[in-house]
Design a protein around this motif. Structure first.
Motif, PDB file in Angstrom:
ATOM      1  N   ALA A  86      10.158   6.523   2.377  1.00  0.00           N
ATOM      2  CA  ALA A  86       9.780   5.236   1.787  1.00  0.00           C
ATOM      3  C   ALA A  86      10.555   4.115   2.473  1.00  0.00           C
ATOM      4  CB  ALA A  86      10.054   5.233   0.288  1.00  0.00           C
ATOM      5  N   LYS A 107       0.818  -1.223   0.000  1.00  0.00           N
ATOM      6  CA  LYS A 107       0.000   0.000   0.000  1.00  0.00           C
ATOM      7  C   LYS A 107       0.851   1.271   0.000  1.00  0.00           C
ATOM      8  CE  LYS A 107      -3.818  -2.353   0.397  1.00  0.00           C
ATOM      9  NZ  LYS A 107      -3.998  -3.118  -0.799  1.00  0.00           N
ATOM     10  N   SER A 108       2.087   1.166   0.450  1.00  0.00           N
ATOM     11  CA  SER A 108       2.929   2.359   0.533  1.00  0.00           C
ATOM     12  C   SER A 108       4.335   2.032   0.058  1.00  0.00           C
ATOM     13  CB  SER A 108       2.965   2.883   1.968  1.00  0.00           C
ATOM     14  OG  SER A 108       3.564   1.927   2.808  1.00  0.00           O
TER      15      SER A 108
END
Length: 160
Positions: free
Chosen positions: A101, A70-71
């Protein structure tokens, strides 16, 4: 510790590729939490039509998309991607980490590449070379370059 996922279309069959992958998985365990997921490659006829290729790419893209986190940052390996030197790749990967990130996901397509929709979702399109390589060899090359990037970031002599 950063998480690195490599989503690969196709399974490694040759022992020498599997041995090389295992070596880099072991080396990378000091730097990141690495996961390699192999996804089934769509079957194509001996001389596939453009429609067959599009259907295969769509099927593979659906499988890849179902596994995307999702990320984090998505990096698609494709011939039209940006060619980076090893130090530039290290800097780019570090830039993703600095920007928050904590997850990097690399995409390696099958024998006919990646669907354009996956390339469009990528934060970076990366090319190893203008030459064409078997996707199994690309996996080994990518792992070595990720390892090299971590070594460069650590100031190691490995890159020299």
């Amino acid at each position: 510790m950063q998480k690195v996922t490599i989503l690969c279309v196709g399974k490694l069959k040759e022992r020498f590729y599997a041995d090389a992958v295992a070596e880099y998985v072991k080396r990378l365990s000091r730097f990141c939490k690495l996961e390699i997921q192999e996804l089934p490659e769509a079957r194509l006829s001996e001389s596939p039509s453009p429609a067959e290729i599009e259907q295969a790419l769509s099927e593979e893209a659906a499988r890849v998309e179902s596994k995307l986190p999702k990320s984090g940052a998505v990096i698609a390996l494709c011939i039209e991607g940006q060619e980076l030197s090893s130090p530039a790749l290290a800097e780019t990967l570090n830039g993703f980490a600095v920007s928050g990130a904590s997850q990097l996901t690399f995409l390696i397509g099958g024998s006919v590449g990646l669907h354009p929709s996956l390339k469009a979702k990528a934060d970076l399109k990366l090319s190893m070379s203008p030459m064409t390589f078997p996707h199994h060899l690309a996996r080994v090359m990518l792992l070595e370059q990720i390892y090299r990037a971590y070594q460069i970031q650590a100031g190691s002599r490995y890159h020299k």
